[in-house]
Scaffold this motif. Structure first.
Motif, PDB file in Angstrom:
ATOM      1  N   ASP A  65       0.914  -1.098   0.093  1.00  0.00           N
ATOM      2  CA  ASP A  65       0.078   0.212   0.002  1.00  0.00           C
ATOM      3  C   ASP A  65       0.840   1.176   0.042  1.00  0.00           C
ATOM      4  O   ASP A  65       0.600   2.369   0.143  1.00  0.00           O
ATOM      5  N   GLY A  66       2.210   0.964  -0.366  1.00  0.00           N
ATOM      6  CA  GLY A  66       2.841   2.354  -0.128  1.00  0.00           C
ATOM      7  C   GLY A  66       4.140   2.203   0.706  1.00  0.00           C
ATOM      8  O   GLY A  66       4.448   1.222   1.212  1.00  0.00           O
ATOM      9  N   GLU A  67       4.933   3.340   0.688  1.00  0.00           N
ATOM     10  CA  GLU A  67       5.802   3.472   1.760  1.00  0.00           C
ATOM     11  C   GLU A  67       5.594   4.088   3.199  1.00  0.00           C
ATOM     12  O   GLU A  67       4.696   4.754   3.358  1.00  0.00           O
ATOM     13  N   HIS A  68       6.352   3.485   3.987  1.00  0.00           N
ATOM     14  CA  HIS A  68       5.855   4.027   5.366  1.00  0.00           C
ATOM     15  C   HIS A  68       7.129   4.125   6.286  1.00  0.00           C
ATOM     16  O   HIS A  68       8.292   3.456   6.015  1.00  0.00           O
ATOM     17  N   THR A  69       7.293   4.914   7.333  1.00  0.00           N
ATOM     18  CA  THR A  69       8.504   5.419   7.975  1.00  0.00           C
ATOM     19  C   THR A  69       8.373   4.579   9.352  1.00  0.00           C
ATOM     20  O   THR A  69       7.429   4.693   9.905  1.00  0.00           O
ATOM     21  N   VAL A  70       9.270   3.924  10.074  1.00  0.00           N
ATOM     22  CA  VAL A  70       9.349   3.153  11.162  1.00  0.00           C
ATOM     23  C   VAL A  70      10.947   3.687  11.828  1.00  0.00           C
ATOM     24  O   VAL A  70      11.728   3.574  11.012  1.00  0.00           O
ATOM     25  N   GLU A  71      10.550   4.059  13.010  1.00  0.00           N
ATOM     26  CA  GLU A  71      11.694   4.644  13.701  1.00  0.00           C
ATOM     27  C   GLU A  71      11.777   3.536  14.888  1.00  0.00           C
ATOM     28  O   GLU A  71      10.791   3.177  15.545  1.00  0.00           O
ATOM     29  N   GLY A  72      13.001   3.537  15.427  1.00  0.00           N
ATOM     30  CA  GLY A  72      13.413   2.430  16.578  1.00  0.00           C
ATOM     31  C   GLY A  72      14.862   1.855  16.565  1.00  0.00           C
ATOM     32  O   GLY A  72      15.471   2.186  15.580  1.00  0.00           O
ATOM     33  N   ARG A  73      15.105   1.220  17.801  1.00  0.00           N
ATOM     34  CA  ARG A  73      16.298   0.598  17.699  1.00  0.00           C
ATOM     35  C   ARG A  73      16.242  -0.948  17.463  1.00  0.00           C
ATOM     36  O   ARG A  73      15.412  -1.463  17.613  1.00  0.00           O
ATOM     37  N   VAL A  74      17.441  -1.345  16.606  1.00  0.00           N
ATOM     38  CA  VAL A  74      17.562  -2.535  16.361  1.00  0.00           C
ATOM     39  C   VAL A  74      18.020  -3.472  17.438  1.00  0.00           C
ATOM     40  O   VAL A  74      18.991  -3.360  17.889  1.00  0.00           O
ATOM     41  N   VAL A  75      17.184  -4.491  17.991  1.00  0.00           N
ATOM     42  CA  VAL A  75      17.503  -5.224  19.041  1.00  0.00           C
ATOM     43  C   VAL A  75      18.074  -6.399  18.612  1.00  0.00           C
ATOM     44  O   VAL A  75      19.009  -6.947  19.345  1.00  0.00           O
ATOM     45  N   ALA A  76      17.739  -6.991  17.496  1.00  0.00           N
ATOM     46  CA  ALA A  76      18.298  -8.466  17.030  1.00  0.00           C
ATOM     47  C   ALA A  76      17.913  -8.559  15.800  1.00  0.00           C
ATOM     48  O   ALA A  76      17.291  -7.966  15.080  1.00  0.00           O
ATOM     49  N   TYR A  77      18.804  -9.668  15.050  1.00  0.00           N
ATOM     50  CA  TYR A  77      18.592 -10.042  13.803  1.00  0.00           C
ATOM     51  C   TYR A  77      17.940 -11.498  13.923  1.00  0.00           C
ATOM     52  O   TYR A  77      18.731 -12.177  14.680  1.00  0.00           O
ATOM     53  N   LYS A  78      16.837 -12.026  13.131  1.00  0.00           N
ATOM     54  CA  LYS A  78      16.241 -13.354  13.110  1.00  0.00           C
ATOM     55  C   LYS A  78      16.757 -13.824  11.915  1.00  0.00           C
ATOM     56  O   LYS A  78      16.064 -13.497  10.866  1.00  0.00           O
ATOM     57  N   PRO A  79      17.839 -14.654  11.798  1.00  0.00           N
ATOM     58  CA  PRO A  79      18.280 -15.035  10.586  1.00  0.00           C
ATOM     59  C   PRO A  79      17.089 -16.155   9.908  1.00  0.00           C
ATOM     60  O   PRO A  79      17.049 -16.332   8.684  1.00  0.00           O
ATOM     61  N   ASP A  80      16.517 -16.879  10.601  1.00  0.00           N
ATOM     62  CA  ASP A  80      15.372 -17.953  10.182  1.00  0.00           C
ATOM     63  C   ASP A  80      14.276 -17.122   9.468  1.00  0.00           C
ATOM     64  O   ASP A  80      13.783 -17.674   8.390  1.00  0.00           O
ATOM     65  N   THR A  81      13.916 -15.795   9.768  1.00  0.00           N
ATOM     66  CA  THR A  81      12.732 -15.142   9.041  1.00  0.00           C
ATOM     67  C   THR A  81      13.518 -14.031   8.262  1.00  0.00           C
ATOM     68  O   THR A  81      12.671 -13.198   7.595  1.00  0.00           O
ATOM     69  N   ARG A  82      14.510 -13.821   8.202  1.00  0.00           N
ATOM     70  CA  ARG A  82      15.307 -12.758   7.570  1.00  0.00           C
ATOM     71  C   ARG A  82      14.759 -11.210   8.009  1.00  0.00           C
ATOM     72  O   ARG A  82      14.434 -10.588   7.147  1.00  0.00           O
ATOM     73  N   SER A  83      14.598 -11.143   9.336  1.00  0.00           N
ATOM     74  CA  SER A  83      13.909  -9.913   9.636  1.00  0.00           C
ATOM     75  C   SER A  83      14.860  -9.227  10.845  1.00  0.00           C
ATOM     76  O   SER A  83      15.635  -9.788  11.354  1.00  0.00           O
ATOM     77  N   LEU A  84      14.695  -7.932  10.933  1.00  0.00           N
ATOM     78  CA  LEU A  84      15.175  -7.388  12.388  1.00  0.00           C
ATOM     79  C   LEU A  84      14.092  -7.009  13.328  1.00  0.00           C
ATOM     80  O   LEU A  84      13.009  -6.797  13.241  1.00  0.00           O
ATOM     81  N   GLN A  85      14.278  -7.478  14.392  1.00  0.00           N
ATOM     82  CA  GLN A  85      13.584  -6.924  15.764  1.00  0.00           C
ATOM     83  C   GLN A  85      13.832  -5.541  15.931  1.00  0.00           C
ATOM     84  O   GLN A  85      14.804  -4.982  16.468  1.00  0.00           O
ATOM     85  N   ILE A  86      12.890  -5.010  15.908  1.00  0.00           N
ATOM     86  CA  ILE A  86      12.717  -3.471  16.217  1.00  0.00           C
ATOM     87  C   ILE A  86      12.012  -2.993  17.526  1.00  0.00           C
ATOM     88  O   ILE A  86      11.164  -3.630  17.701  1.00  0.00           O
ATOM     89  N   SER A  87      12.651  -2.155  18.463  1.00  0.00           N
ATOM     90  CA  SER A  87      12.141  -1.726  19.439  1.00  0.00           C
ATOM     91  C   SER A  87      11.760  -0.270  19.444  1.00  0.00           C
ATOM     92  O   SER A  87      12.651   0.230  19.280  1.00  0.00           O
ATOM     93  N   ASN A  88      10.602   0.302  19.756  1.00  0.00           N
ATOM     94  CA  ASN A  88      10.311   1.493  20.068  1.00  0.00           C
ATOM     95  C   ASN A  88       9.187   1.708  20.933  1.00  0.00           C
ATOM     96  O   ASN A  88       9.102   0.947  21.895  1.00  0.00           O
ATOM     97  N   GLU A  89       8.788   3.088  21.093  1.00  0.00           N
ATOM     98  CA  GLU A  89       7.833   3.162  22.364  1.00  0.00           C
ATOM     99  C   GLU A  89       6.479   2.321  22.052  1.00  0.00           C
ATOM    100  O   GLU A  89       5.776   2.448  23.299  1.00  0.00           O
TER     101      GLU A  89
END
Length: 104
Positions: A65-89
């Motif tokens: 549905d388009g581009e979105h902006t996400v802010e936060g700290r990168v907590v971990a990298y999940k290699p099994d799902t190829r994703s970053l775990q992001i932590s914010n408020e």
């Protein structure tokens, strides 16, 4: 006599041009840009630096549905799902790497 909002229910309308634009937005998926190796390396470098120094990043994420902006700290990298775990408020969530367009 309490009719609620029935007086205004029948008067709601939408212009044909606006309706066509809404339908077009729903049917046409957003095209993600093609990532070059340089762009991917730059994103990886910024993510690694942010993880080491515990800094917050701003990600531009491309979705259907388009581009979105996400802010936060990168907590971990999940290699099994190829994703970053992001932590914010709002909490922690996973951000798929293939959806990342830019990092600030």
């Amino acid at each position: 006599m309490n009719r609620g909002n029935k007086l205004w229910e029948g008067h709601r309308m939408i212009l044909p041009e606006h309706r066509a634009r809404l339908l077009e937005r729903e049917t046409v998926p957003c095209q993600l840009p093609v990532m070059t190796e340089d762009m991917q390396e730059e994103i990886e470098y910024r993510v690694q630096e942010a993880m080491v120094h515990r800094k917050a990043l701003r990600f531009v994420v491309g979705e259907s549905d388009g581009e979105h902006t996400v802010e936060g700290r990168v907590v971990a990298y999940k290699p099994d799902t190829r994703s970053l775990q992001i932590s914010n408020e709002w909490g922690k969530f996973l951000l798929p790497i293939q959806n990342i367009v830019r990092v600030f």
